[in-house]
Motif scaffolding. Structure first.
Motif, PDB file in Angstrom:
ATOM      1  N   PRO A 176       0.823  -1.204   0.000  1.00  0.00           N
ATOM      2  CA  PRO A 176       0.000   0.000   0.000  1.00  0.00           C
ATOM      3  C   PRO A 176       0.858   1.255   0.000  1.00  0.00           C
ATOM      4  O   PRO A 176       1.892   1.321   0.670  1.00  0.00           O
ATOM      5  CB  PRO A 176      -0.788  -0.112   1.308  1.00  0.00           C
ATOM      6  N   ASN A 177       0.433   2.251  -0.750  1.00  0.00           N
ATOM      7  CA  ASN A 177       1.055   3.576  -0.720  1.00  0.00           C
ATOM      8  C   ASN A 177       0.185   4.422   0.194  1.00  0.00           C
ATOM      9  O   ASN A 177      -0.968   4.704  -0.118  1.00  0.00           O
ATOM     10  CB  ASN A 177       1.119   4.170  -2.126  1.00  0.00           C
ATOM     11  N   ILE A 178       0.737   4.845   1.340  1.00  0.00           N
ATOM     12  CA  ILE A 178      -0.095   5.417   2.394  1.00  0.00           C
ATOM     13  C   ILE A 178       0.042   6.931   2.551  1.00  0.00           C
ATOM     14  O   ILE A 178      -0.591   7.508   3.435  1.00  0.00           O
ATOM     15  CB  ILE A 178       0.187   4.729   3.742  1.00  0.00           C
ATOM     16  N   GLY A 179       0.841   7.593   1.704  1.00  0.00           N
ATOM     17  CA  GLY A 179       0.925   9.041   1.848  1.00  0.00           C
ATOM     18  C   GLY A 179       2.114   9.634   1.132  1.00  0.00           C
ATOM     19  O   GLY A 179       2.880   8.941   0.467  1.00  0.00           O
ATOM     20  N   GLY A 180       2.265  10.944   1.289  1.00  0.00           N
ATOM     21  CA  GLY A 180       3.375  11.649   0.653  1.00  0.00           C
ATOM     22  C   GLY A 180       2.974  13.043   0.239  1.00  0.00           C
ATOM     23  O   GLY A 180       2.077  13.662   0.819  1.00  0.00           O
ATOM     24  N   GLU A 181       3.629  13.547  -0.809  1.00  0.00           N
ATOM     25  CA  GLU A 181       3.401  14.916  -1.278  1.00  0.00           C
ATOM     26  C   GLU A 181       3.457  14.946  -2.802  1.00  0.00           C
ATOM     27  O   GLU A 181       4.152  14.139  -3.412  1.00  0.00           O
ATOM     28  CB  GLU A 181       4.497  15.865  -0.803  1.00  0.00           C
ATOM     29  N   THR A 182       2.765  15.908  -3.380  1.00  0.00           N
ATOM     30  CA  THR A 182       2.953  16.264  -4.787  1.00  0.00           C
ATOM     31  C   THR A 182       2.978  17.783  -4.860  1.00  0.00           C
ATOM     32  O   THR A 182       1.982  18.446  -4.548  1.00  0.00           O
ATOM     33  CB  THR A 182       1.833  15.709  -5.684  1.00  0.00           C
TER      34      THR A 182
END
Length: 733
Positions: free
Chosen positions: A149-155
Motif C-alpha cells: 500500500p502507498n499510504i501518503g506523501g506529497e505532490t
C-alpha cells in the motif's frame, strides 16, 4: 573521477589500477555512494543524536531500525531517484520504489508500505506534463505489483523543479527484534551467493553518471543509464528472502542498488572479516557481451547478495529454486583483507575493500550564503496587496483550495493501491499514513513525509526544522507518539559555495531540532547536483517522521463527520506570510522570512494531541500548515462531507491565511471540551474556540466590536469541492 582521486587510487594500490578496479573506485567514490561532500556535515546526526532505547540500528546500515514495543521492530528509510526520473520517468520512479524496498528487505524485514514525495515544475509546463504522468505511473505500477500500500506523501509544483523533478521514495518494514540482519561478510569459508534477476546493461554508471552531474540539453542521451525494473521478480524475491530468514540461512545480506556488484562486494567485505574472493565470470548475465567493468557497474534491479555458511548452501539454493529465483555461488569470504576478483582465470581486482567502501575522498567544500539571500529576505510579503473585503477573502479561499500545490491529489493517489494487505488504517489525504502491525493488540505506526523548499530557500536552518516540525505534528495529529526520523536532502551542486552553505545550515538545523524533540535520525540519503545548468532547485530537505500507536483503534483522522461537535484551534497564530502559499499562488512571490520555528510549542502540542487521542476526546484533528487555517478547514470539511460555522477573532486575513506553525484544528467529542482545556493549560498550549461542525457550507464570521458574530462569507461545499478537485485532472488531460 578527478585527477587527484585517480592519483590516490594509485597510491593505495602502489600501481596503476586495472580497468575493473577503476570501475569499482569510480562508482564507490561517486557523490551518490561515498557522500564525499556531505559526510563532514552529516556527522552531526550522530554527534547530536538524542539518547533513546528505541534505536536498535542507526545510521550506516541499509536502513535504521527502531523498537516499537511488544518485541516488534520497524525499519524505514527514504531515498531519491531524481535524475533517472527526469531522463526516463516511468522506470526512474519505478526503480526508485524497487530500490528502497530492497533496502528494507536487507534488514530482515517484511516491507509493509511505501510513500512518495514528488516535486515537479509548473503544473501547466510542457515538461511537467511529460514527466508527471510517467512518474506517477511508475510509482503506482511498481508498488501495486508488489502488493504494497502507498499510504501518503506529497505532490508539489514549483518553477525551480522544472527539468529537475524530485522523486523521493520511502518504504517501511516490520520484523521481530531477533530477525534483524546486517550487511556483513564474516567467517572465512562462508559462501557468497548472488540471487535474483540476471545482470544486464541497464543502469550501467547510473550512480555516478545520473546522481553526480547537473542536467543540460544532453540529458536525454543518458537514457541507457536508467535501470529497468521487474516488480514481479521483486515480489518473488521478497517472499524468498523472508523464507531464507525464517530458516536462519543467511549470515549477512546486501541488496544490489547503486554501484551494483561493486557496492555489494566491497561493503560486505569491509564490514566483515575483511576479505572476499569472487569469480566474476560466475555472475549470471542477460547479455553475454558485457565486459567485467560493465558487470561491476551494472545497476540491474531485483538482485541481492547473501553470505551463507557452507553447510546451508544447498538448502539456500533449494528455497530459491522453489520461488523461481536464480541463485549462483560466485565466491567466498576470506581473511586476507583483500577483495580479489578473477575473470576467466585472470586476477582483475585485488584491493583492500575498506578503501573503496569506507575511505573515499572527503571534501571540505567552501561555503558562504548565496549572494541574493539578503535581498530575498528583505523582500517581505508586506508590500503585497491583501484582500480588502469579504468577496476578495472568499475568492482567495477558493484560489488557494484550487491551486496546484493545495488542490486535491486524487488524480495521483487513485493510481496507488492504499489498502492492499488489509492493514492500512489511514492513508492520503490524511495528515499521516497509519498501518496496523499487530492485530491482537492494535499496535501500529504512523508515518508522515514533508518538506518545503520555499521556506528552506529563505532560511535553510529554519526551513529544515519547519519540515521536521510539520512531519512531527502530522504524526501526533493522528494520536501517535513521534519516535524517529529519516531524511532525503535534495540540493544543487556542492561545488557551488551558496548551495553548500544551504546544505550545511539545513543539516545543522535538522540535527539541532531532532536533538531537542528527542527523535533520532536513523538514516537517509543526500541528493546533490539537482539543478539545470547553473540554476539550482530550492534546497529541499524531505523529512519522514515515524510514530507509534499503542492501539490504532484510537487513531484520529482529519474528517469533519460529527455534526454539532465543537471546533477549536490549538496553538498561536501570528502574522507570518514569508514563503507562504498565499504569496506564491496570488503573486508568485518568494521573500521575507519563513514562519518562526517553535520546537517547544511543537513538543507541547504533540503531547496534548497524543493524550487527547488516548482519552478518546477528539473526533478529528488536522494540522495547520500550507495555506493556513483556511486550507485546513477546506480539507477537513470536504473529507468528512460536513460544513462548519467558524467565528474568527481579530484580522480575518491573518487568521485564515497565516502559516504560523505548532497549530492544529481539532473537533472535540461532546462533553470533552473542559478536559481539552485542562490538557492545553497543563502543556502551555493556547486554545481558542473556532465554532461547530455542521451544514453543507463553510460559513465564516468575524467577532464584531460589540462581541456579536457578523457573517463575512459563505461557500457551499459543492463549490469548494469543484475548485479543489478539478485542477490536476485539467492539467493531466
Amino acid at each position: 573521477m578527478k585527477e587527484e582521486e585517480y592519483r590516490r587510487v594509485r597510491d593505495i594500490l602502489g600501481r596503476r589500477p586495472t580497468s575493473a578496479e577503476l570501475a569499482i573506485y569510480s562508482v564507490m567514490w561517486s557523490e551518490h555512494c561515498s557522500y564525499k561532500s556531505s559526510k563532514v556535515h552529516l556527522r552531526q546526526f550522530g554527534d547530536k543524536a538524542p539518547q533513546t532505547d528505541a534505536l536498535l540500528v542507526g545510521m550506516g546500515e541499509n536502513a535504521g531500525v527502531v523498537d516499537v514495543g511488544q518485541g516488534w521492530a520497524v525499519t524505514f528509510k527514504v531515498e531519491s531517484h531524481n535524475h533517472p526520473s527526469y531522463v526516463e520517468p516511468y522506470q526512474g520512479a519505478a526503480t526508485g520504489v524497487g530500490g528502497i524496498v530492497r533496502d528494507i528487505m536487507s534488514m530482515g524485514a517484511r516491507p509493509i508500505a511505501v510513500m512518495d514525495s514528488l516535486r515537479f515544475g509548473p503544473a501547466d509546463a510542457p515538461d511537467t506534463q511529460r514527466v508527471l504522468p510517467g512518474v506517477v505511473a511508475g510509482v503506482g505500477g511498481y508498488g501495486n505489483s508488489l502488493g504494497l500500500p502507498n499510504i501518503g506523501g506529497e505532490t508539489v509544483f514549483d518553477e525551480c523543479y522544472a527539468q529537475n523533478p524530485l522523486v523521493n521514495a520511502l518504504c517501511v518494514g516490520v520484523m521481530k527484534h531477533e530477525d534483524i540482519k546486517r550487511a556483513v561478510a564474516p567467517g572465512p569459508g562462508n559462501r557468497v551467493i548472488l540471487f535474483g534477476a540476471g545482470t544486464g546493461p541497464d543502469g550501467i554508471g547510473g550512480a555516478s553518471v545520473l546522481a553526480s552531474a547537473t542536467f543540460d540539453e544532453e540529458s536525454q542521451a543518458k537514457r541507457p543509464s536508467v535501470q529497468v525494473g521487474d516488480p514481479f521478480m521483486e515480489k518473488l524475491l521478497i517472499e524468498c528472502c523472508l523464507e531464507l530468514f525464517r530458516e536462519d540461512l543467511v549470515v549477512g545480506i546486501q541488496d544490489l542498488g547503486a554501484a551494483g556488484v561493486s557496492c555489494a562486494t566491497t561493503e560486505l567485505a569491509a564490514a566483515g572479516t575483511g576479505g572476499m574472493h569472487v569469480e566474476l565470470d560466475s555472475v549470471p548475465l542477460r547479455d553475454a557481451t558485457l565486459r567485467p567493468e560493465e558487470i561491476l557497474m551494472s545497476e540491474s534491479q531485483e538482485r541481492m547478495m547473501a553470505v551463507v555458511e557452507p553447510g546451508k548452501v544447498d538448502r539456500f539454493l533449494e528455497i530459491c529454486a522453489r520461488w523461481e529465483i536464480p541463485a549462483t555461488t560466485i565466491g567466498a569470504v576470506t581473511d586476507t583483507g583483500r577483495l580479489v576478483m578473477t575473470w576467466r582465470g585472470e586476477t582483475i581486482v585485488d584491493i583492500p575493500p575498506t578503501t573503496a567502501a569506507d575511505e573515499g575522498p572527503v571534501y571540505q567544500r567552501p561555503y558562504e550564503p548565496p549572494a541574493d539571500l539578503g535581498s530575498l529576505q528583505s523582500d517581505t510579503p508586506g508590500r503585497l496587496t491583501r484582500p480588502s473585503n469579504a468577496d476578495e477573502i472568499r475568492r482567495t479561499v477558493l484560489w488557494l483550495a484550487g491551486s496546484p500545490n493545495l488542490a486535491s491529489k486524487t488524480w495521483v493517489t487513485s493510481q496507488y493501491d492504499r489498502y492492499v494487505l488489509g492493514n492500512t488504517v489511514m492513508a492520503m489525504p490524511e495528515d499521516a499514513g497509519v498501518v496496523r502491525i499487530d492485530d491482537e493488540s492494535g499496535l501500529g505506526i504512523a508515518l508522515s513525509l514533508d518538506g518545503n523548499g520555499r521556506y528552506t530557500r529563505l532560511d535553510p536552518y529554519a526551513g529544515a526544522q519547519l519540515a521536521l516540525s510539520e512531519a512531527f505534528r502530522n504524526v501526533a495529529a493522528t494520536g501517535a507518539r513521534p519516535l524517529a526520523v529519516t531524511n532525503c536532502l535534495n540540493f544543487g551542486s556542492p561545488e557551488d559555495p551558496g548551495v553548500m552553505w544551504q546544505f550545511a545550515r539545513a543539516v545543522e538545523g535538522l540535527a539541532d531540532a531532532c536533538q531537542y524533540l528527542g527523535v533520532p535520525v536513523t538514516g537517509g540519503n543526500v541528493s546533490f547536483y539537482n539543478q539545470t545548468g547553473s540554476t539550482p532547485i530550492n534546497p529541499t530537505p524531505v523529512i519522514g517522521v515515524l510514530g507509534v500507536h499503542d492501539d490504532v483503534r484510537r487513531h484520529v483522522n482529519m474528517s469533519f463527520t460529527s455534526d454539532g461537535a465543537t471546533l477549536a484551534l490549538l496553538g498561536e497564530t501570528r502574522e507570518e506570510f514569508g514563503g507562504s502559499e498565499w504569496a506564491h499562488v496570488v503573486y508568485g512571490h518568494l521573500g521575507g522570512l519563513p514562519p518562526l520555528v517553535d520546537l517547544a510549542a511543537e513538543r507541547a502540542l504533540a503531547s496534548v494531541l497524543v493524550n487527547a487521542a488516548r482519552e478518546g476526546l477528539l473526533t478529528a484533528a488536522h494540522d495547520v500548515s500550507d495555506g493556513g487555517l483556511s486550507q485546513a478547514l477546506v480539507e477537513s470539511c470536504l473529507r468528512g462531507g460536513l460544513g462548519a460555522k467558524i467565528t474568527l477573532r481579530g484580522d480575518a486575513f491573518v487568521s485564515l491565511f497565516s502559516e504560523s506553525v505548532a497549530r492544529t484544528v481539532v473537533a472535540i467529542r461532546p462533553g470533552g471540551e473542559g478536559r481539552i482545556v485542562q490538557l492545553c493549560e497543563a502543556a502551555g498550549v493556547p486554545v481558542s474556540q473556532l465554532g461547530v461542525i455542521g451544514g453543507d457550507s463553510l460559513d465564516i464570521s468575524t467577532l464584531g466590536s460589540d462581541g456579536e458574530a457578523q457573517e463575512l462569507f459563505s461557500i457551499p461545499l459543492v463549490e469548494l469541492r469543484d475548485a479543489h478537485e478539478r485542477t490536476l485532472p485539467s492539467y493531466a488531460g
